[in-house]
Design an enzyme around this catalytic site. Structure first.
Site, PDB file in Angstrom:
ATOM      1  N   SER A 270       0.752  -1.148  -0.653  1.00 57.65           N
ATOM      2  CA  SER A 270      -0.010  -0.237  -0.206  1.00 57.65           C
ATOM      3  C   SER A 270       0.902   1.265  -0.013  1.00 57.65           C
ATOM      4  O   SER A 270       1.331   1.410  -0.915  1.00 57.65           O
ATOM      5  CB  SER A 270      -0.713   0.196   1.195  1.00 57.65           C
ATOM      6  OG  SER A 270      -2.320   0.641   0.760  1.00 57.65           O
TER       7      SER A 270
ATOM      8  N   ASP B 116      -9.458  -3.262  -6.220  1.00 56.84           N
ATOM      9  CA  ASP B 116      -9.137  -2.707  -5.728  1.00 56.84           C
ATOM     10  C   ASP B 116      -9.117  -1.344  -6.493  1.00 56.84           C
ATOM     11  O   ASP B 116      -8.570  -1.495  -7.758  1.00 56.84           O
ATOM     12  CB  ASP B 116      -6.880  -3.237  -5.516  1.00 56.84           C
ATOM     13  CG  ASP B 116      -6.160  -2.264  -4.302  1.00 56.84           C
ATOM     14  OD1 ASP B 116      -6.782  -0.606  -4.145  1.00 56.84           O
ATOM     15  OD2 ASP B 116      -5.062  -2.481  -4.590  1.00 56.84           O
TER      16      ASP B 116
ATOM     17  N   HIS C  78      -7.532  -4.506  -1.780  1.00 53.84           N
ATOM     18  CA  HIS C  78      -6.405  -4.161  -0.989  1.00 53.84           C
ATOM     19  C   HIS C  78      -6.883  -4.362   0.382  1.00 53.84           C
ATOM     20  O   HIS C  78      -7.793  -4.339   0.984  1.00 53.84           O
ATOM     21  CB  HIS C  78      -7.144  -2.456  -1.616  1.00 53.84           C
ATOM     22  CG  HIS C  78      -5.990  -1.855  -0.882  1.00 53.84           C
ATOM     23  ND1 HIS C  78      -5.128  -0.976  -1.744  1.00 53.84           N
ATOM     24  CD2 HIS C  78      -5.536  -1.190   0.607  1.00 53.84           C
ATOM     25  CE1 HIS C  78      -3.783  -0.346  -1.024  1.00 53.84           C
ATOM     26  NE2 HIS C  78      -4.425  -0.194   0.163  1.00 53.84           N
TER      27      HIS C  78
END
Length: 403
Positions: free
Chosen positions: A188, A342, A372
């Protein structure tokens, strides 16, 4: 009895608050396996956000501190297979995980940057992940405890990661690591930091070259928030479209009232639009990733005031996809993991294309049922693990073992 009734009433308020905290409501596509589990996790996450806001409003604790404490969780038990030490690389806190037992030659080294949008996350929160990587790949893993915003404003987080990486590359042999086998990795926003650090090192002649970079569903650009993945997955947990930009602006300490204007593209002057469209465009997203729906988006009129307020977002440190070609062409081999459900999927696809266009080898792992955070959740194990995340973990381990 009265106390019990009061507690139930308070709990009811929190439950209602959790259900209505996020807008739009969660959308769990049928392509995601274990949909009910994801919905439950999304509900719990919203409950935590709602409770954090409530506790801050009544003056008990700050929202950020409460959420950080929840993310840290309960630390795992001691690991008999690893030697674990807390150190400082310059002024940066790190935790190093060294496998016990002898090995032929020097091990590979993995420098890990945790996610959390520069606001959350810690060495402790990623303890299980770093232990897992060290054990399963017989690698020396360095977890970087970079300082967090808002106490330490951006770009302190990048600077800490760069400092720790340089220190480790210079001293790798002290930890039984081959300096030519150092890999940096992050998920991320940790993937953002990984890409930015790799770019910052390309012209360093005083250091060994990085062996590789591993980007796990990274955030990489702020030019187009209407790419196919943003349109298709805007309401898919755990990273909703609105949450992505809101947390990013909080990280930069910017006014949240500009969110809608940025979604409309009002923050980009025409000359930058022309420059960035070479790298950030839905035209470069393969057709199969538009099959779930995509409508071309027309940007709204440019706002000079908005650009002045948020122009920091165009720095490659914050948005590595916007780095110059001369930098991209010198980057090390990459592993990029993307998830179908995502909002950041297309960031990864566009970065993959840029690297490959410059002859950089890319190993790509796409989780067709992934969302995600799926890899991080799977590392926690037990009931929160997802099959798609386990597949991603296996691919990451395979890539590391090949280095």
């Amino acid at each position: 009895m009265e106390l019990l009734i009061i507690l139930l009433a308070v709990l009811t308020v929190f439950v209602v608050m959790a259900f209505y905290y996020e807008h739009p409501k969660a959308e769990i596509p049928h392509g995601i396996h274990q949909r009910q589990k994801l919905y439950l996790f999304h509900y719990c996450l919203n409950f935590a956000f709602g409770l954090a806001k409530f506790l801050e409003k009544v003056g008990i604790t700050s929202e950020i501190y409460f959420l950080r404490t929840l993310m840290d969780g309960i630390p795992p038990l001691r690991d008999k297979n690893l030697c674990i030490k807390d150190l400082r690389f310059e002024d940066v806190e790190v935790r190093i995980y060294q496998p016990k037992g002898s090995t032929t030659g020097q091990r590979r080294g993995v420098v890990y940057f945790h996610g959390g949008v520069g606001l959350f996350g810690s060495i402790r929160a990623y303890e299980r992940k770093c232990r897992y990587l060290a054990r399963k790949t017989d690698s020396v893993v360095v977890s970087v405890g970079y300082r967090l915003a808002p106490e330490h404003p951006y770009p302190t987080q990048f600077e800490d990661c760069l400092t720790a990486t340089i220190h480790f590359m210079r001293t790798a042999e002290n930890y039984g690591v081959d300096p030519s086998r150092v890999i940096i990795c992050g998920d991320s926003s940790g993937g953002t930091l990984t890409a930015a650090v790799a770019q910052a090192l390309v012209n360093r002649t005083d250091l060994p070259k990085l062996r590789a970079q591993i980007l796990i569903y990274p955030f990489l650009q702020v030019v187009d928030f209407n790419l196919p993945s943003y349109q298709q997955n805007e309401g898919v947990p755990i990273l909703l479209k609105e949450r992505t930009l809101t947390l990013g602006l909080r990280y930069l300490n910017k006014d949240l009232s500009v969110v809608e204007a940025i979604f409309k593209g009002c923050h980009i002057p025409e000359d930058l639009q022309l420059k960035y469209q070479k790298w950030v465009s839905p035209d470069y997203i393969p057709h199969e990733f538009k099959a779930r729906g995509y409508k071309p988006f027309t940007t709204h009129p440019f706002s000079e005031e908005l650009y002045t307020l948020v122009k920091t977002v165009f720095s490659p440190v914050f948005a590595p996809l916007l780095a110059e070609d001369s930098v991209i062409a010198q980057l090390p081999e990459a592993f990029i993991l993307t998830c179908e459900f995502d909002v950041l999927r297309d960031d990864g696809l566009l970065y993959k294309k840029r690297l490959e266009d410059h002859g950089i080898k890319v190993t790509w792992c796409h989780l067709q049922q992934g969302f995600h955070g799926t890899v991080f959740l799977s590392l926690l194990g037990g009931v929160v693990a997802f099959r798609s995340g386990n597949k991603g973990l296996a691919k990451i381990l395979d890539f590391l073992r090949s280095m």
